[in-house]
Write a protein that holds these residues in place. Sequence first.
Motif, mmCIF file in Angstrom:
data_model
loop_
_atom_site.group_PDB
_atom_site.id
_atom_site.type_symbol
_atom_site.label_atom_id
_atom_site.label_comp_id
_atom_site.label_asym_id
_atom_site.label_seq_id
_atom_site.Cartn_x
_atom_site.Cartn_y
_atom_site.Cartn_z
ATOM 1 N N ARG A 1 0.758 -1.223 0.132
ATOM 2 C CA ARG A 1 -0.066 0.040 -0.036
ATOM 3 C C ARG A 1 0.951 1.304 -0.052
ATOM 4 N NH1 ARG A 1 -3.306 -1.024 4.417
ATOM 5 N NH2 ARG A 1 -1.691 -0.037 5.641
ATOM 6 N N ASP A 2 1.813 1.224 0.790
ATOM 7 C CA ASP A 2 2.703 2.581 0.912
ATOM 8 C C ASP A 2 3.411 2.658 -0.464
ATOM 9 O OD1 ASP A 2 2.014 2.957 3.358
ATOM 10 O OD2 ASP A 2 3.816 2.179 4.501
ATOM 11 N N LEU B 1 1.039 4.021 -3.064
ATOM 12 C CA LEU B 1 0.677 5.302 -2.755
ATOM 13 C C LEU B 1 1.860 6.303 -2.981
ATOM 14 C CD1 LEU B 1 -1.318 5.086 0.728
ATOM 15 C CD2 LEU B 1 -2.132 5.755 -1.666
ATOM 16 N N SER B 2 3.280 6.119 -2.788
ATOM 17 C CA SER B 2 4.289 6.532 -3.088
ATOM 18 C C SER B 2 4.541 6.841 -4.656
ATOM 19 C CB SER B 2 5.511 6.122 -2.518
ATOM 20 O OG SER B 2 5.869 4.890 -3.009
ATOM 21 N N ILE C 1 1.947 6.876 -6.934
ATOM 22 C CA ILE C 1 0.904 7.782 -7.541
ATOM 23 C C ILE C 1 0.799 9.157 -6.826
ATOM 24 C CG2 ILE C 1 -0.417 5.711 -8.241
ATOM 25 C CD1 ILE C 1 -2.306 6.482 -5.964
ATOM 26 N N CYS C 2 1.439 9.327 -5.645
ATOM 27 C CA CYS C 2 1.354 10.617 -4.976
ATOM 28 C C CYS C 2 2.660 11.012 -4.651
ATOM 29 C CB CYS C 2 0.647 10.277 -3.559
ATOM 30 S SG CYS C 2 -0.984 9.680 -3.736
ATOM 31 N N ARG C 3 3.610 11.254 -5.710
ATOM 32 C CA ARG C 3 4.769 11.817 -5.561
ATOM 33 C C ARG C 3 4.759 13.305 -5.207
ATOM 34 N NH1 ARG C 3 9.467 8.486 -7.832
ATOM 35 N NH2 ARG C 3 8.363 6.519 -8.329
ATOM 36 N N ARG C 4 5.315 13.568 -4.234
ATOM 37 C CA ARG C 4 5.570 14.802 -3.703
ATOM 38 C C ARG C 4 6.631 15.782 -4.191
ATOM 39 N NH1 ARG C 4 4.705 12.650 1.932
ATOM 40 N NH2 ARG C 4 2.852 12.495 2.256
ATOM 41 N N LYS C 5 6.293 17.044 -4.807
ATOM 42 C CA LYS C 5 7.359 17.897 -5.384
ATOM 43 C C LYS C 5 8.312 18.424 -4.512
ATOM 44 C CE LYS C 5 4.753 19.328 -9.107
ATOM 45 N NZ LYS C 5 4.053 20.459 -10.122
#
Length: 136
Positions: A117-118, A121-122, A124-128
């Motif tokens: 799951r992590d 999520l990492s 599809i949800c990459r943080r800038k």
Amino acid sequence: RDGNLNVPALLILLSAAIMMSINFFISVFLFSQTILQIRKAKTFSFNFRQLQIRILRALFAQASVPFLFVYIPFGVAIYFPFFKIYYYGIANHCMTMTSFSEAWDAIVVILLIKDYRDGFLSLICRRKTQTSIGTT
């Protein structure tokens, strides 16, 4: 056939249903016994015990996907005509549900196992990352 009950076909279907039911109840029994033994074990640490229970639940959920998306729809399609219940679109629904079973299998694993799951999520949800511009 021709409005008559096909006894050999009915006996084959009943024997298949009995075998599948026995297999299902054996798996439920083994699942519950494994949970019980994991909880009773004195040599396992708390974290190891929790990890084993989570993995076992994920495996049970993953094993339930084919039962829900393959065996039940095809069982309905095969057994309903014996009871004079006709639903002509059931074959289309069976094929659709069967084709989605592999996707649901992956979704179950991703939702129930934290590492997967992590990772998902990492992905599809990459943080800038913020870069600061220094002043001189």
